[in-house]
Structures are given as structure tokens and as C-alpha cells.
Design a protein around this motif. Structure first.
Motif, PDB file in Angstrom:
ATOM      1  N   MET A 200       0.969  -1.050  -0.009  1.00  0.00           N
ATOM      2  CA  MET A 200      -0.029   0.146  -0.022  1.00  0.00           C
ATOM      3  C   MET A 200       0.817   1.264  -0.077  1.00  0.00           C
ATOM      4  O   MET A 200       1.673   1.564   0.848  1.00  0.00           O
ATOM      5  N   ALA A 201       0.423   2.286  -0.828  1.00  0.00           N
ATOM      6  CA  ALA A 201       1.259   3.523  -0.935  1.00  0.00           C
ATOM      7  C   ALA A 201       0.319   4.525  -0.240  1.00  0.00           C
ATOM      8  O   ALA A 201      -1.013   4.427  -0.143  1.00  0.00           O
TER       9      ALA A 201
ATOM     10  N   LEU B 162      -5.779   3.545  -3.473  1.00  0.00           N
ATOM     11  CA  LEU B 162      -7.344   3.922  -3.457  1.00  0.00           C
ATOM     12  C   LEU B 162      -8.075   3.034  -2.098  1.00  0.00           C
ATOM     13  O   LEU B 162      -7.847   2.061  -1.725  1.00  0.00           O
ATOM     14  N   PRO B 163      -9.110   3.847  -1.783  1.00  0.00           N
ATOM     15  CA  PRO B 163      -9.903   3.265  -0.559  1.00  0.00           C
ATOM     16  C   PRO B 163     -10.346   1.771  -1.088  1.00  0.00           C
ATOM     17  O   PRO B 163     -11.036   1.760  -2.382  1.00  0.00           O
TER      18      PRO B 163
ATOM     19  N   THR C  83      -9.965   2.868   5.082  1.00  0.00           N
ATOM     20  CA  THR C  83      -9.700   4.219   5.418  1.00  0.00           C
ATOM     21  C   THR C  83      -9.689   4.585   7.137  1.00  0.00           C
ATOM     22  O   THR C  83      -9.186   5.353   7.371  1.00  0.00           O
ATOM     23  N   LYS C  84     -10.462   3.701   7.737  1.00  0.00           N
ATOM     24  CA  LYS C  84     -10.464   3.886   9.302  1.00  0.00           C
ATOM     25  C   LYS C  84      -9.226   3.798   9.989  1.00  0.00           C
ATOM     26  O   LYS C  84      -9.028   4.141  10.749  1.00  0.00           O
TER      27      LYS C  84
ATOM     28  N   GLN D 248     -11.421   3.744 -12.097  1.00  0.00           N
ATOM     29  CA  GLN D 248     -11.090   3.577 -10.640  1.00  0.00           C
ATOM     30  C   GLN D 248     -10.100   4.988 -10.247  1.00  0.00           C
ATOM     31  O   GLN D 248     -10.543   5.863  -9.332  1.00  0.00           O
ATOM     32  N   MET D 249      -9.148   5.256 -11.013  1.00  0.00           N
ATOM     33  CA  MET D 249      -8.195   6.243 -10.624  1.00  0.00           C
ATOM     34  C   MET D 249      -8.698   7.690 -10.917  1.00  0.00           C
ATOM     35  O   MET D 249      -8.695   8.704 -10.225  1.00  0.00           O
ATOM     36  N   ILE D 250      -9.107   7.602 -12.134  1.00  0.00           N
ATOM     37  CA  ILE D 250      -9.691   9.300 -12.488  1.00  0.00           C
ATOM     38  C   ILE D 250     -10.775   9.708 -11.885  1.00  0.00           C
ATOM     39  O   ILE D 250     -10.734  10.793 -11.512  1.00  0.00           O
ATOM     40  N   PRO D 251     -11.518   9.019 -11.434  1.00  0.00           N
ATOM     41  CA  PRO D 251     -12.642   9.489 -10.482  1.00  0.00           C
ATOM     42  C   PRO D 251     -12.243   9.976  -9.284  1.00  0.00           C
ATOM     43  O   PRO D 251     -12.755  11.088  -8.570  1.00  0.00           O
TER      44      PRO D 251
END
Length: 251
Positions: free
Chosen positions: A132-133, A137-138, A151-152, A231-234
Motif C-alpha cells: 500500500m502506498a 485507493l480506498p 480508511t478507518k 477507478q483512478m481518474i474518478p
């Protein structure tokens, strides 16, 4: 017969270590096309840190310095201040720039160092196995988030362009992507503008490129391009987040 496409002179004609479908090759070519078109290869110094870009000194025809992990902006600062007549750029991944190098990135922007940063965002630590970086993404599955980024406990991804756009020393903060031919053309245009900013001594220019990592994502090259689109662009909207030349034009 008119030549419409050729191998950039600034891109050395050697095999690379990048995986099939990796976006680094595309971005390397675009950087070198800009160096050729601006005729600045001989006066340009690149700085590359640890990560998938670690061996880029074998691919760029200009002088290239190897920096410790995360320290490329600091090294680039020293190079530029001692060689103010040279064009200086760093080429960094997200694990490098947005994690161990966060402080260097923020402070090089707030000081307005007159350099270019090419920032490759592929949401993962590519070279070391796909952990993970800061940009993961979530919900995204990685080697260290087998059930998806929570994300928690892990927090939210860092949007670098939006953050650096708030700093006075940033001249240009733009996010682009390599998922399609039109977007690839936009990447080159953004890189060219960044180097033109440096030539005009406007301050820091950062170009964030949404890129692919098929190997660590566990996807085919085609599926990886779709991942960038879907996924990424949104989550990381493309666009210009700060442009001092546009602001000056309005003034």
C-alpha cells in the motif's frame, strides 16, 4: 518520405527493466521528446530516487543523479542552486514522493524552487512488491491490504496536486494520465509547459501522471488502462490545479 514518428534522441536505445504494460516507458519517451524539441538535452540534469525509476540513468540521455529514497527534491534543489543555468528535473514514484519524501516535496514547493517534478502515481509501491502506498485507493487490494485499504485504520489517499496548489511557490500543478492517446498527448503538453516554466524561472512545476502497474495490480496491460479510467481518474480528477501563467493572464 516525411518522418512522422521516430525514436527520441534523448531516450537511449537500450532495453528497460520495466514490466510489460508499465507506464514508465511512455512517460520516459514523452520527457525525452520534450528535451529533443526544446533542444535542452545537453543542459538538463535529472534526479532519480529509489523505486521503479531507480535505473532511469540508463535510459535518459541527459546527465542523471541518483538520490536516496524520497530525497530527489532536496538533491534537485542543490543541483539547481549550484547550477542555475541548467534545467533540472526529478522523476519520482508515489511511494517515494508522497511517503518518505513528503517533507521534501512540500518544502521544495513552498520555497518555490525552480525545478520540474515528474510524479508517477500508480497507487502502489511498485519495485518492492506492491505494498500500500499513500495514493492507494480506498478498498484497493495490495500486498499489505489483502482485504482492501481500510480508511478507518490507514487513512485516505493523498491528493498531491491539490495540496501543492495551495503553496505560494508552486507555479504549475497539473494531473494527467496515460490511459488513452488523447490523454498521452496531454501528458506531453503538460511536461513541455513545466520545462518552459523552469526556463522562465517561474518556480516549481509538478506534473502528476496517473499510470499503470499491471504486475502488482494483478491485471493485464489492457485491464490496467481500464483501471486508470474507471477507478483512478474518478478519485484523482485530471486537470490543472494551479497555473501562474493563467493567473497572470487574468490579472
Amino acid at each position: 518520405m516525411t518522418t512522422v514518428f521516430d525514436h527520441p534522441k534523448s531516450l537511449l536505445d537500450v532495453p528497460t527493466h520495466f514490466c510489460p504494460g508499465c507506464g514508465h516507458g511512455i512517460v520516459h519517451r514523452l520527457v525525452c521528446e520534450v528535451l529533443d524539441e526544446m533542444q535542452i538535452e545537453g543542459e538538463t540534469i535529472g534526479v532519480v530516487p529509489v523505486g521503479c525509476s531507480v535505473m532511469s540513468y540508463n535510459y535518459f540521455g541527459c546527465d542523471v543523479i541518483e538520490a536516496p529514497h524520497g530525497r530527489a527534491p532536496a538533491v534537485a534543489t542543490g543541483v539547481k542552486r549550484t547550477n542555475p543555468d541548467k534545467m533540472v528535473f526529478s522523476y519520482q514514484g508515489d511511494g517515494d514522493l508522497a511517503a518518505i519524501g513528503t517533507a521534501e516535496t512540500v518544502h521544495v514547493a513552498t520555497r518555490g524552487e525552480n525545478i520540474v517534478i515528474i510524479f508517477i502515481n500508480n497507487t502502489t509501491y511498485g519495485m518492492t512488491g506492491g505494498q500500500m502506498a499513500p495514493t492507494t485507493l480506498p478498498g484497493q487490494v495490495t500486498q499489505t491490504t489483502p482485504y482492501g485499504r481500510n480508511t478507518k485504520t490507514a487513512g485516505y489517499p493523498i491528493r498531491i496536486c491539490e495540496m501543492l496548489a495551495t503553496l505560494s511557490g508552486t507555479a504549475l500543478a497539473e494531473r494527467v494520465a496515460i490511459d488513452s492517446v488523447p490523454h498521452i498527448h496531454a501528458v506531453k503538453k503538460a511536461i513541455r509547459k513545466a520545462f518552459e516554466n523552469e526556463k522562465a524561472k517561474r518556480g516549481l512545476s509538478i506534473i502528476e501522471v496517473l499510470s499503470t502497474c499491471p504486475t502488482n495490480w494483478g491485471l493485464s496491460p489492457a485491464e490496467s488502462m481500464q483501471f486508470v479510467q474507471d477507478q483512478m481518474i474518478p478519485y484523482y480528477p485530471l486537470g490543472v490545479y494551479k497555473d501562474v501563467t493563467a493567473e497572470e493572464a487574468k490579472a
